[in-house]
Design a protein around this motif. Structure first.
Motif, PDB file in Angstrom:
ATOM      1  N   VAL A   1       0.837  -1.202   0.000  1.00  0.00           N
ATOM      2  CA  VAL A   1       0.000   0.000   0.000  1.00  0.00           C
ATOM      3  C   VAL A   1       0.869   1.248   0.000  1.00  0.00           C
ATOM      4  O   VAL A   1       0.669   2.179  -0.793  1.00  0.00           O
ATOM      5  N   VAL A   2       1.861   1.272   0.888  1.00  0.00           N
ATOM      6  CA  VAL A   2       2.722   2.453   0.982  1.00  0.00           C
ATOM      7  C   VAL A   2       3.640   2.537  -0.231  1.00  0.00           C
ATOM      8  O   VAL A   2       3.986   3.630  -0.688  1.00  0.00           O
ATOM      9  N   GLY A   3       4.007   1.391  -0.778  1.00  0.00           N
ATOM     10  CA  GLY A   3       4.796   1.405  -2.007  1.00  0.00           C
ATOM     11  C   GLY A   3       4.032   2.041  -3.149  1.00  0.00           C
ATOM     12  O   GLY A   3       4.593   2.817  -3.937  1.00  0.00           O
ATOM     13  N   ALA A   4       2.734   1.719  -3.253  1.00  0.00           N
ATOM     14  CA  ALA A   4       1.904   2.349  -4.289  1.00  0.00           C
ATOM     15  C   ALA A   4       1.823   3.853  -4.075  1.00  0.00           C
ATOM     16  O   ALA A   4       1.941   4.644  -5.023  1.00  0.00           O
ATOM     17  N   LEU A   5       1.641   4.261  -2.816  1.00  0.00           N
ATOM     18  CA  LEU A   5       1.599   5.695  -2.514  1.00  0.00           C
ATOM     19  C   LEU A   5       2.934   6.355  -2.858  1.00  0.00           C
ATOM     20  O   LEU A   5       2.969   7.488  -3.360  1.00  0.00           O
ATOM     21  N   SER A   6       4.023   5.643  -2.632  1.00  0.00           N
ATOM     22  CA  SER A   6       5.344   6.226  -2.905  1.00  0.00           C
ATOM     23  C   SER A   6       5.558   6.499  -4.389  1.00  0.00           C
ATOM     24  O   SER A   6       6.280   7.435  -4.760  1.00  0.00           O
ATOM     25  N   LEU A   7       4.930   5.694  -5.254  1.00  0.00           N
ATOM     26  CA  LEU A   7       5.024   5.969  -6.690  1.00  0.00           C
ATOM     27  C   LEU A   7       4.353   7.300  -7.017  1.00  0.00           C
ATOM     28  O   LEU A   7       4.825   8.061  -7.878  1.00  0.00           O
ATOM     29  N   ALA A   8       3.255   7.592  -6.331  1.00  0.00           N
ATOM     30  CA  ALA A   8       2.581   8.877  -6.540  1.00  0.00           C
ATOM     31  C   ALA A   8       3.422  10.023  -5.992  1.00  0.00           C
ATOM     32  O   ALA A   8       3.476  11.104  -6.590  1.00  0.00           O
ATOM     33  N   THR A   9       4.076   9.817  -4.851  1.00  0.00           N
ATOM     34  CA  THR A   9       4.916  10.902  -4.321  1.00  0.00           C
ATOM     35  C   THR A   9       6.108  11.156  -5.246  1.00  0.00           C
ATOM     36  O   THR A   9       6.562  12.297  -5.366  1.00  0.00           O
ATOM     37  N   ASP A  10       6.613  10.116  -5.888  1.00  0.00           N
ATOM     38  CA  ASP A  10       7.673  10.340  -6.885  1.00  0.00           C
ATOM     39  C   ASP A  10       7.163  11.227  -8.016  1.00  0.00           C
ATOM     40  O   ASP A  10       7.858  12.153  -8.461  1.00  0.00           O
TER      41      ASP A  10
END
Length: 530
Positions: free
Chosen positions: A24-33
């Protein structure tokens, strides 16, 4: 925390498999990138680098867990000042990417950054005034802005149920070993070890992309004792080759999951819902024009799904997809979202990418990919005129149809920079017009309007090609492979009458065979594959 309604029903009446919090947080991290102008592997790679450095430094198991989630969450406050950044710089993404390369302890670099980025798109006179003000007041602005980023990241970590250590470390994302960071309330060993590790890992990842491994090593050495813990910096510089060994951008998602320290964190039920509410809040912080849009869409879509008597697991899928549907907006500049005039070709192409970004953020996770697939379809239309794929009706399942109708209605009821909000009556009329022109599903629209409190009056159906109701009935049975005799038995009419109806169907639809009539029915969304 915002909440989505459940139409008076309990959404989790069926068991569900737990999901790794890292996914879940990995998916969010793609958006923060996307939102910080970094390559899509940045946060995931930062996590791998941070864990390798933390292990070399002898961090405890809990410190490694905190380091891992700090690495994935460190930019999750990036949407909190998107509006203000766009006002100051003319964009909210490119300046973040540029600032990532700046040594914030060097006044000359800060001044050069402001002179290069403030007021882009303004007249020379306006830029000069804005730059002067930014130099005069930039320190106070930076303290406030970065403190806000950290607070938002901490709240997300709290919503996601991460440890107090993870939450505490996220208060120091922009601090420095020498105390000259932001907001400037901690220095040295007063900064938690997971964050001191993150400072080095983050910048190594940034400079690895921008200039290569040798420049990344030089940055670590130059900033040792100022931005970075000198002991950690020496360790990183000495072992950088090993730390970066076998990093593979083609499988960075898998590598980031492989290094997650034990015990791994798994979430289910309410905690997954909290995670998607955090994603919705992260998205809607992007611009004041979107406040509570995602949660509003989720409320409508979920209530509509219950009204259509869908299974509980499908309702849960729709609710989570609705909360996540606009995540890809983070990758598009606020200069576009907040533009008051018509968008140009290139701007429209960027807008059309945001559902793609949403879908791809979740695509790497088997557990989350179905949610991303529905979320990424919210701008598709039955007639193929939507985006990102231009998918036509037969390929759009009920979940996608409900989400599209809910998003349309919610967006129309909200003001945008280029138009005022529509009142309820006007929004209803617009949705009905979309149905009449074949873009939105009538059943989904009725359910959404009912969920929004509208009195639904059954409208007479206008069937494709001018078919009568009886001709449509004949066509639907014919499409299942029935003979004239079988159609007659199913509908309680004579085979001769069936023959007349079949000929009328052929004539009106412009076909000459049963197979072609069946394909026509699929094309016009009269036969569902599911």
């Amino acid at each position: 925390m915002p909440s989505a309604t459940s139409g008076g029903k309990t959404p989790r009446s069926v068991a569900e498999e737990p999901i790794r919090a890292a996914e879940v947080v990995g998916a969010l991290s793609l958006a923060t990138d996307l939102g910080t102008g970094q390559p899509l592997e940045h946060a995931l790679r930062t996590a791998v680098i941070a864990i390798r450095l933390g292990e070399l430094a002898g961090a405890s198991q809990q410190e490694l867990v905190d380091t891992y989630y700090v690495a994935l969450l460190h930019s999750s406050g990036c949407t909190s000042d998107g509006h203000e950044a766009a006002q100051l710089y003319g964009d909210d993404i490119a300046p973040r990417a540029a600032f990532a390369l700046v040594d914030a302890g060097e006044v000359g670099e800060i001044v050069e950054y402001l002179q290069s980025n403030v007021g882009l798109g303004r007249t020379a006179e306006e830029r000069a005034v804005m730059i002067e003000q930014a130099i005069l007041h930039g320190l106070d602005m930076a303290r406030q802005t970065f403190a806000m980023h950290c607070e938002v990241a901490q709240r997300f970590a709290s919503w996601l149920g991460f440890s107090e250590g993870t939450q505490a470390a996220l208060a120091h994302v922009f601090e420095r070993w020498d105390g000259n960071g932001f907001p400037g309330v901690a220095s040295g060993e007063g900064i938690p070890l997971p964050m001191r590790i993150l400072h080095i890992a983050r910048d190594v990842s940034v400079f690895l992309s921008a200039a290569g491994p040798e420049e990344a090593r030089l940055v670590v050495e130059r900033r040792s004792g100022s931005a970075y813990d000198p002991n950690l910096a020496a360790l990183a510089a000495q072992h950088l080759g090993g730390i970066l060994a076998e990093l593979d951008d083609t499988r960075i998602w898998e590598q980031a999951l492989e290094v997650e320290p034990f015990p791994q964190i798994w979430i289910a039920g309410e905690r997954v819902d909290s995670a998607f509410l955090a994603i919705a809040a992260f998205t809607d912080l992007k611009t004041p024009w979107l406040r509570e849009h995602s949660t509003g869409v989720a409320d409508l879509a979920e209530a509509a799904a219950w009204r259509l008597d869908l299974p509980a697991d499908t309702v849960t899928l729709i609710r989570r997809a609705a909360l996540a549907h606009d995540l890809g907006r983070v990758g598009v500049s606020n200069a576009i979202w907040e533009k008051t005039g018509a968008l140009g070709f290139g701007e429209w192409e960027r807008v059309r990418l945001h559902p793609h970004f949403t879908e791809r953020a979740f695509a790497q996770s088997p557990a989350l990919a179905p949610i991303g697939l529905v979320a990424g379809s919210h701008h598709e239309r039955l007639d193929g005129s939507g985006y990102q794929r231009g998918t036509r009706g037969p390929a759009l399942d009920q979940a996608a149809r409900i989400l599209a109708a809910a998003d349309c209605y919610a967006a129309m009821r909200e003001a945008r920079p280029y138009r005022p909000a529509l009142d309820a009556e006007a929004a209803e009329a617009e949705l009905i017009r979309e149905v009449g022109e074949g873009r939105l599903d009538p059943e989904a629209v009725d359910a959404v309007l009912a969920a929004a409190g509208h009195l639904i009056r059954r409208r007479p159906r206008e069937l494709a090609a001018g078919l009568t109701d009886r001709e449509l009935e004949v066509l639907l049975v014919l499409a299942r492979g029935a003979t004239n005799q079988e159609i007659a038995k199913a509908l309680g009419i004579s085979p001769k009458t069936v023959g007349h109806h079949v000929q009328h169907v052929y004539r009106k639809t412009g076909v000459n065979s049963r197979a072609a009539a069946t394909l026509w029915a699929f094309q016009h969304d009269l036969v569902h594959t599911g």
